[in-house]
Motif scaffolding. Structure first.
Motif, PDB file in Angstrom:
ATOM      1  N   VAL A  59      41.890 -76.272 -40.539  1.00  0.00           N
ATOM      2  CA  VAL A  59      42.327 -76.713 -39.204  1.00  0.00           C
ATOM      3  C   VAL A  59      41.395 -77.781 -38.662  1.00  0.00           C
ATOM      4  CG1 VAL A  59      42.628 -75.957 -36.806  1.00  0.00           C
ATOM      5  CG2 VAL A  59      43.546 -74.583 -38.679  1.00  0.00           C
ATOM      6  N   TYR A  60      40.096 -77.605 -38.834  1.00  0.00           N
ATOM      7  CA  TYR A  60      39.142 -78.582 -38.324  1.00  0.00           C
ATOM      8  C   TYR A  60      39.313 -79.934 -39.016  1.00  0.00           C
ATOM      9  CZ  TYR A  60      34.868 -80.562 -36.522  1.00  0.00           C
ATOM     10  OH  TYR A  60      33.963 -81.372 -35.883  1.00  0.00           O
ATOM     11  N   ALA A  61      39.513 -79.923 -40.323  1.00  0.00           N
ATOM     12  CA  ALA A  61      39.711 -81.185 -41.047  1.00  0.00           C
ATOM     13  C   ALA A  61      40.977 -81.890 -40.587  1.00  0.00           C
ATOM     14  CB  ALA A  61      39.762 -80.915 -42.552  1.00  0.00           C
ATOM     15  N   LEU A  62      42.043 -81.144 -40.377  1.00  0.00           N
ATOM     16  CA  LEU A  62      43.286 -81.756 -39.899  1.00  0.00           C
ATOM     17  C   LEU A  62      43.120 -82.341 -38.499  1.00  0.00           C
ATOM     18  CD1 LEU A  62      45.926 -79.177 -41.156  1.00  0.00           C
ATOM     19  CD2 LEU A  62      45.576 -81.506 -41.973  1.00  0.00           C
ATOM     20  N   VAL A  63      42.495 -81.594 -37.612  1.00  0.00           N
ATOM     21  CA  VAL A  63      42.305 -82.083 -36.242  1.00  0.00           C
ATOM     22  C   VAL A  63      41.381 -83.303 -36.229  1.00  0.00           C
ATOM     23  CG1 VAL A  63      41.319 -81.496 -33.983  1.00  0.00           C
ATOM     24  CG2 VAL A  63      42.809 -79.877 -35.156  1.00  0.00           C
ATOM     25  N   ALA A  64      40.299 -83.252 -36.975  1.00  0.00           N
ATOM     26  CA  ALA A  64      39.379 -84.396 -37.024  1.00  0.00           C
ATOM     27  C   ALA A  64      40.073 -85.625 -37.594  1.00  0.00           C
ATOM     28  CB  ALA A  64      38.147 -84.043 -37.848  1.00  0.00           C
ATOM     29  N   SER A  65      40.907 -85.452 -38.591  1.00  0.00           N
ATOM     30  CA  SER A  65      41.634 -86.585 -39.174  1.00  0.00           C
ATOM     31  C   SER A  65      42.641 -87.157 -38.185  1.00  0.00           C
ATOM     32  CB  SER A  65      42.358 -86.158 -40.445  1.00  0.00           C
ATOM     33  OG  SER A  65      41.435 -85.744 -41.408  1.00  0.00           O
ATOM     34  N   ILE A  66      43.341 -86.295 -37.473  1.00  0.00           N
ATOM     35  CA  ILE A  66      44.321 -86.762 -36.488  1.00  0.00           C
ATOM     36  C   ILE A  66      43.627 -87.530 -35.364  1.00  0.00           C
ATOM     37  CG2 ILE A  66      45.924 -85.977 -34.704  1.00  0.00           C
ATOM     38  CD1 ILE A  66      46.727 -83.724 -36.679  1.00  0.00           C
ATOM     39  N   VAL A  67      42.505 -87.004 -34.892  1.00  0.00           N
ATOM     40  CA  VAL A  67      41.759 -87.689 -33.835  1.00  0.00           C
ATOM     41  C   VAL A  67      41.232 -89.033 -34.347  1.00  0.00           C
ATOM     42  CG1 VAL A  67      39.652 -87.588 -32.424  1.00  0.00           C
ATOM     43  CG2 VAL A  67      41.146 -85.597 -32.604  1.00  0.00           C
ATOM     44  N   ALA A  68      40.741 -89.058 -35.560  1.00  0.00           N
ATOM     45  CA  ALA A  68      40.217 -90.305 -36.122  1.00  0.00           C
ATOM     46  C   ALA A  68      41.310 -91.356 -36.239  1.00  0.00           C
ATOM     47  CB  ALA A  68      39.592 -90.041 -37.487  1.00  0.00           C
ATOM     48  N   VAL A  69      42.468 -90.980 -36.717  1.00  0.00           N
ATOM     49  CA  VAL A  69      43.558 -91.943 -36.867  1.00  0.00           C
ATOM     50  C   VAL A  69      44.046 -92.424 -35.508  1.00  0.00           C
ATOM     51  CG1 VAL A  69      45.961 -92.174 -37.603  1.00  0.00           C
ATOM     52  CG2 VAL A  69      44.294 -91.114 -39.119  1.00  0.00           C
ATOM     53  N   ALA A  70      44.141 -91.510 -34.550  1.00  0.00           N
ATOM     54  CA  ALA A  70      44.676 -91.872 -33.238  1.00  0.00           C
ATOM     55  C   ALA A  70      43.686 -92.675 -32.398  1.00  0.00           C
ATOM     56  CB  ALA A  70      45.082 -90.605 -32.487  1.00  0.00           C
ATOM     57  N   GLN A  71      42.409 -92.361 -32.482  1.00  0.00           N
ATOM     58  CA  GLN A  71      41.436 -92.976 -31.574  1.00  0.00           C
ATOM     59  C   GLN A  71      40.596 -94.083 -32.201  1.00  0.00           C
ATOM     60  OE1 GLN A  71      41.330 -92.179 -28.306  1.00  0.00           O
ATOM     61  NE2 GLN A  71      43.057 -90.830 -28.734  1.00  0.00           N
ATOM     62  N   LEU A  72      40.434 -94.070 -33.500  1.00  0.00           N
ATOM     63  CA  LEU A  72      39.523 -95.023 -34.134  1.00  0.00           C
ATOM     64  C   LEU A  72      40.233 -96.136 -34.896  1.00  0.00           C
ATOM     65  CD1 LEU A  72      36.864 -92.555 -35.561  1.00  0.00           C
ATOM     66  CD2 LEU A  72      36.733 -93.894 -33.469  1.00  0.00           C
ATOM     67  N   ALA A  73      41.510 -96.297 -34.677  1.00  0.00           N
ATOM     68  CA  ALA A  73      42.273 -97.280 -35.450  1.00  0.00           C
ATOM     69  C   ALA A  73      41.719 -98.687 -35.300  1.00  0.00           C
ATOM     70  CB  ALA A  73      43.738 -97.238 -35.049  1.00  0.00           C
ATOM     71  N   GLU A  74      41.291 -99.048 -34.119  1.00  0.00           N
ATOM     72  CA  GLU A  74      40.822-100.412 -33.888  1.00  0.00           C
ATOM     73  C   GLU A  74      39.335-100.470 -33.562  1.00  0.00           C
ATOM     74  OE1 GLU A  74      43.404-102.362 -31.150  1.00  0.00           O
ATOM     75  OE2 GLU A  74      45.187-101.630 -32.172  1.00  0.00           O
ATOM     76  N   SER A  75      38.605 -99.441 -33.920  1.00  0.00           N
ATOM     77  CA  SER A  75      37.163 -99.408 -33.671  1.00  0.00           C
ATOM     78  C   SER A  75      36.414-100.008 -34.850  1.00  0.00           C
ATOM     79  CB  SER A  75      36.697 -97.973 -33.456  1.00  0.00           C
ATOM     80  OG  SER A  75      37.349 -97.414 -32.342  1.00  0.00           O
ATOM     81  N   GLY A  76      35.180-100.340 -34.599  1.00  0.00           N
ATOM     82  CA  GLY A  76      34.348-100.924 -35.644  1.00  0.00           C
ATOM     83  C   GLY A  76      33.769 -99.885 -36.581  1.00  0.00           C
ATOM     84  N   PRO A  77      33.070-100.360 -37.602  1.00  0.00           N
ATOM     85  CA  PRO A  77      32.505 -99.441 -38.593  1.00  0.00           C
ATOM     86  C   PRO A  77      31.439 -98.511 -38.023  1.00  0.00           C
ATOM     87  CG  PRO A  77      31.934-101.723 -39.108  1.00  0.00           C
ATOM     88  CD  PRO A  77      32.861-101.756 -37.965  1.00  0.00           C
ATOM     89  N   LEU A  78      30.708 -98.961 -37.016  1.00  0.00           N
ATOM     90  CA  LEU A  78      29.696 -98.092 -36.413  1.00  0.00           C
ATOM     91  C   LEU A  78      30.341 -96.899 -35.709  1.00  0.00           C
ATOM     92  CD1 LEU A  78      26.752 -97.517 -35.803  1.00  0.00           C
ATOM     93  CD2 LEU A  78      26.986 -98.918 -33.741  1.00  0.00           C
ATOM     94  N   ALA A  79      31.436 -97.132 -34.994  1.00  0.00           N
ATOM     95  CA  ALA A  79      32.146 -96.039 -34.334  1.00  0.00           C
ATOM     96  C   ALA A  79      32.701 -95.062 -35.368  1.00  0.00           C
ATOM     97  CB  ALA A  79      33.278 -96.587 -33.472  1.00  0.00           C
ATOM     98  N   HIS A  80      33.219 -95.566 -36.471  1.00  0.00           N
ATOM     99  CA  HIS A  80      33.716 -94.704 -37.548  1.00  0.00           C
ATOM    100  C   HIS A  80      32.580 -93.857 -38.112  1.00  0.00           C
ATOM    101  CE1 HIS A  80      37.836 -96.403 -38.632  1.00  0.00           C
ATOM    102  NE2 HIS A  80      37.471 -97.001 -37.502  1.00  0.00           N
ATOM    103  N   PHE A  81      31.474 -94.505 -38.373  1.00  0.00           N
ATOM    104  CA  PHE A  81      30.326 -93.794 -38.935  1.00  0.00           C
ATOM    105  C   PHE A  81      29.861 -92.683 -38.006  1.00  0.00           C
ATOM    106  CE2 PHE A  81      25.687 -93.332 -39.211  1.00  0.00           C
ATOM    107  CZ  PHE A  81      25.593 -92.818 -40.495  1.00  0.00           C
ATOM    108  N   LEU A  82      29.698 -93.015 -36.723  1.00  0.00           N
ATOM    109  CA  LEU A  82      29.221 -92.018 -35.770  1.00  0.00           C
ATOM    110  C   LEU A  82      30.211 -90.876 -35.589  1.00  0.00           C
ATOM    111  CD1 LEU A  82      27.603 -94.317 -33.072  1.00  0.00           C
ATOM    112  CD2 LEU A  82      26.452 -92.903 -34.782  1.00  0.00           C
ATOM    113  N   PHE A  83      31.504 -91.201 -35.544  1.00  0.00           N
ATOM    114  CA  PHE A  83      32.505 -90.145 -35.397  1.00  0.00           C
ATOM    115  C   PHE A  83      32.477 -89.194 -36.587  1.00  0.00           C
ATOM    116  CE2 PHE A  83      36.688 -88.426 -36.395  1.00  0.00           C
ATOM    117  CZ  PHE A  83      36.923 -87.686 -35.245  1.00  0.00           C
TER     118      PHE A  83
END
Length: 72
Positions: A20-44
């Motif tokens: 469940v945690y992996a699914l939720v984290a993936s959904i949040v990452a796709v929804a919120q980090l689509a246009e963020s930079g690599p630093l935001a991806h790394f930190l998330f």
């Protein structure tokens, strides 16, 4: 509660938590980090990769608790 039953429940809870945690984290990452930079991806992913350990520690702590001994 018998220790074997407790370990079975704990194992099922840990597996469910990770899925469940992996699914939720993936959904949040796709929804919120689509246009963020690599630093935001790394930190998330750094934060979300370590955050699941907190509830897992609670489950594991519950697993290793000694059953109370009856007073005679």
């Amino acid at each position: 509660m018998p220790i074997r039953l407790r370990k079975l429940i704990g194992t099922i809870l840990l597996v469910a938590l990770v899925i469940v945690y992996a699914l939720v984290a993936s959904i949040v990452a796709v929804a919120q980090l689509a246009e963020s930079g690599p630093l935001a991806h790394f930190l998330f992913f750094l934060l979300s990769g370590m955050l699941w350990v907190l509830p897992a520690m609670g489950i594991i702590k519950w697993l290793i608790l000694e059953p109370p001994r009856p007073k005679n």
